[in-house]
Design a protein around this motif. Structure first.
Motif, PDB file in Angstrom:
ATOM      1  N   PRO A  54      43.311  -0.949  24.512  1.00 50.22           N
ATOM      2  CA  PRO A  54      43.767  -1.317  23.164  1.00 50.22           C
ATOM      3  C   PRO A  54      45.273  -1.527  23.155  1.00 50.22           C
ATOM      4  CG  PRO A  54      43.125   1.001  23.266  1.00 50.22           C
ATOM      5  CD  PRO A  54      42.774   0.404  24.576  1.00 50.22           C
ATOM      6  N   SER A  55      45.719  -2.401  22.288  1.00 48.96           N
ATOM      7  CA  SER A  55      47.153  -2.692  22.184  1.00 48.96           C
ATOM      8  C   SER A  55      47.884  -1.511  21.548  1.00 48.96           C
ATOM      9  CB  SER A  55      47.369  -3.941  21.328  1.00 48.96           C
ATOM     10  OG  SER A  55      47.008  -3.659  19.987  1.00 48.96           O
ATOM     11  N   PRO A  56      49.198  -1.440  21.768  1.00 48.78           N
ATOM     12  CA  PRO A  56      49.973  -0.386  21.102  1.00 48.78           C
ATOM     13  C   PRO A  56      49.819  -0.442  19.585  1.00 48.78           C
ATOM     14  CG  PRO A  56      51.312  -1.444  22.787  1.00 48.78           C
ATOM     15  CD  PRO A  56      50.021  -2.225  22.674  1.00 48.78           C
ATOM     16  N   GLU A  57      49.754  -1.651  19.045  1.00 53.47           N
ATOM     17  CA  GLU A  57      49.602  -1.801  17.601  1.00 53.47           C
ATOM     18  C   GLU A  57      48.263  -1.242  17.127  1.00 53.47           C
ATOM     19  OE1 GLU A  57      52.491  -4.448  19.259  1.00 53.47           O
ATOM     20  OE2 GLU A  57      50.357  -4.426  19.664  1.00 53.47           O
ATOM     21  N   ARG A  58      47.225  -1.469  17.908  1.00 53.49           N
ATOM     22  CA  ARG A  58      45.899  -0.953  17.546  1.00 53.49           C
ATOM     23  C   ARG A  58      45.904   0.567  17.533  1.00 53.49           C
ATOM     24  NH1 ARG A  58      40.172  -2.223  17.423  1.00 53.49           N
ATOM     25  NH2 ARG A  58      39.410  -0.324  16.450  1.00 53.49           N
ATOM     26  N   LEU A  59      46.465   1.177  18.580  1.00 54.83           N
ATOM     27  CA  LEU A  59      46.510   2.634  18.635  1.00 54.83           C
ATOM     28  C   LEU A  59      47.369   3.204  17.512  1.00 54.83           C
ATOM     29  CD1 LEU A  59      46.737   3.369  22.455  1.00 54.83           C
ATOM     30  CD2 LEU A  59      44.742   3.526  20.964  1.00 54.83           C
ATOM     31  N   ALA A  60      48.486   2.553  17.230  1.00 54.36           N
ATOM     32  CA  ALA A  60      49.365   3.032  16.162  1.00 54.36           C
ATOM     33  C   ALA A  60      48.712   2.892  14.795  1.00 54.36           C
ATOM     34  CB  ALA A  60      50.691   2.273  16.184  1.00 54.36           C
ATOM     35  N   GLY A  61      47.827   1.919  14.650  1.00 55.40           N
ATOM     36  CA  GLY A  61      47.176   1.682  13.370  1.00 55.40           C
ATOM     37  C   GLY A  61      46.003   2.601  13.088  1.00 55.40           C
ATOM     38  N   GLU A  62      45.560   3.330  14.091  1.00 57.72           N
ATOM     39  CA  GLU A  62      44.433   4.243  13.889  1.00 57.72           C
ATOM     40  C   GLU A  62      44.916   5.535  13.244  1.00 57.72           C
ATOM     41  OE1 GLU A  62      41.274   3.601  14.341  1.00 57.72           O
ATOM     42  OE2 GLU A  62      41.706   1.614  15.147  1.00 57.72           O
ATOM     43  N   PRO A  63      44.170   6.071  12.292  1.00 58.47           N
ATOM     44  CA  PRO A  63      44.572   7.346  11.687  1.00 58.47           C
ATOM     45  C   PRO A  63      44.428   8.472  12.712  1.00 58.47           C
ATOM     46  CG  PRO A  63      42.392   6.727  10.934  1.00 58.47           C
ATOM     47  CD  PRO A  63      42.906   5.568  11.756  1.00 58.47           C
ATOM     48  N   TYR A  64      45.187   9.540  12.526  1.00 57.58           N
ATOM     49  CA  TYR A  64      45.174  10.637  13.491  1.00 57.58           C
ATOM     50  C   TYR A  64      43.768  11.187  13.702  1.00 57.58           C
ATOM     51  CZ  TYR A  64      44.679  14.162   9.846  1.00 57.58           C
ATOM     52  OH  TYR A  64      44.203  14.929   8.829  1.00 57.58           O
ATOM     53  N   TYR A  65      42.963  11.231  12.644  1.00 57.03           N
ATOM     54  CA  TYR A  65      41.619  11.783  12.775  1.00 57.03           C
ATOM     55  C   TYR A  65      40.680  10.844  13.542  1.00 57.03           C
ATOM     56  CZ  TYR A  65      41.235   8.974   8.527  1.00 57.03           C
ATOM     57  OH  TYR A  65      41.304   7.951   7.624  1.00 57.03           O
ATOM     58  N   GLY A  66      41.063   9.588  13.710  1.00 54.24           N
ATOM     59  CA  GLY A  66      40.266   8.670  14.506  1.00 54.24           C
ATOM     60  C   GLY A  66      40.217   9.084  15.974  1.00 54.24           C
ATOM     61  N   TYR A  67      41.246   9.789  16.403  1.00 53.42           N
ATOM     62  CA  TYR A  67      41.313  10.254  17.791  1.00 53.42           C
ATOM     63  C   TYR A  67      40.405  11.459  18.034  1.00 53.42           C
ATOM     64  CZ  TYR A  67      45.239   7.118  18.392  1.00 53.42           C
ATOM     65  OH  TYR A  67      46.018   5.999  18.466  1.00 53.42           O
ATOM     66  N   HIS A  68      40.027  12.148  16.987  1.00 51.79           N
ATOM     67  CA  HIS A  68      39.177  13.332  17.124  1.00 51.79           C
ATOM     68  C   HIS A  68      37.829  12.969  17.770  1.00 51.79           C
ATOM     69  CE1 HIS A  68      41.485  15.644  13.770  1.00 51.79           C
ATOM     70  NE2 HIS A  68      42.240  15.326  14.794  1.00 51.79           N
ATOM     71  N   ALA A  69      37.326  11.798  17.472  1.00 52.21           N
ATOM     72  CA  ALA A  69      36.047  11.378  18.048  1.00 52.21           C
ATOM     73  C   ALA A  69      36.111  11.270  19.568  1.00 52.21           C
ATOM     74  CB  ALA A  69      35.631  10.029  17.455  1.00 52.21           C
ATOM     75  N   PHE A  70      37.333  11.146  20.087  1.00 50.09           N
ATOM     76  CA  PHE A  70      37.523  11.020  21.530  1.00 50.09           C
ATOM     77  C   PHE A  70      37.981  12.338  22.165  1.00 50.09           C
ATOM     78  CE2 PHE A  70      38.468   6.854  19.614  1.00 50.09           C
ATOM     79  CZ  PHE A  70      37.367   6.176  20.106  1.00 50.09           C
ATOM     80  N   GLY A  71      37.968  13.387  21.397  1.00 52.65           N
ATOM     81  CA  GLY A  71      38.348  14.694  21.932  1.00 52.65           C
ATOM     82  C   GLY A  71      39.834  14.921  22.023  1.00 52.65           C
ATOM     83  N   VAL A  72      40.605  14.138  21.294  1.00 53.99           N
ATOM     84  CA  VAL A  72      42.066  14.272  21.327  1.00 53.99           C
ATOM     85  C   VAL A  72      42.542  14.792  19.983  1.00 53.99           C
ATOM     86  CG1 VAL A  72      44.250  13.082  21.665  1.00 53.99           C
ATOM     87  CG2 VAL A  72      42.242  12.377  22.956  1.00 53.99           C
TER      88      VAL A  72
END
Length: 72
Positions: A54-72
């Motif tokens: 994913p692009s830096p913009e895509r990662l930056a645009g995801e809410p913090y809780y979106g990362y929870h699904a990936f264990g982060v």
């Protein structure tokens, strides 16, 4: 890392390894690439499907809780 110009692609997995174990970080990054990345323009070896990170913009645009699904 700096010589290739691919700083972002290298630094994100390294940062993930600071948050969780190395094995969890590799799995988290793999899942993020398959979920948020884009299909590669050509198939990989043996005709296998490949994804671009994913692009830096895509990662930056995801809410913090979106990362929870990936264990982060």
């Amino acid at each position: 890392m700096v010589a290739t110009g691919n700083v972002f692609e290298v630094i994100v997995p390294v940062i993930l390894e600071q948050k969780v174990t190395s094995q969890e970080a590799h799995e988290s990054w793999r899942r993020m690439v398959w979920s948020w990345g884009e299909e590669a323009p050509a198939p990989g070896p043996n005709g296998r499907r490949m994804r671009l990170p994913p692009s830096p913009e895509r990662l930056a645009g995801e809410p913090y809780y979106g990362y929870h699904a990936f264990g982060v």
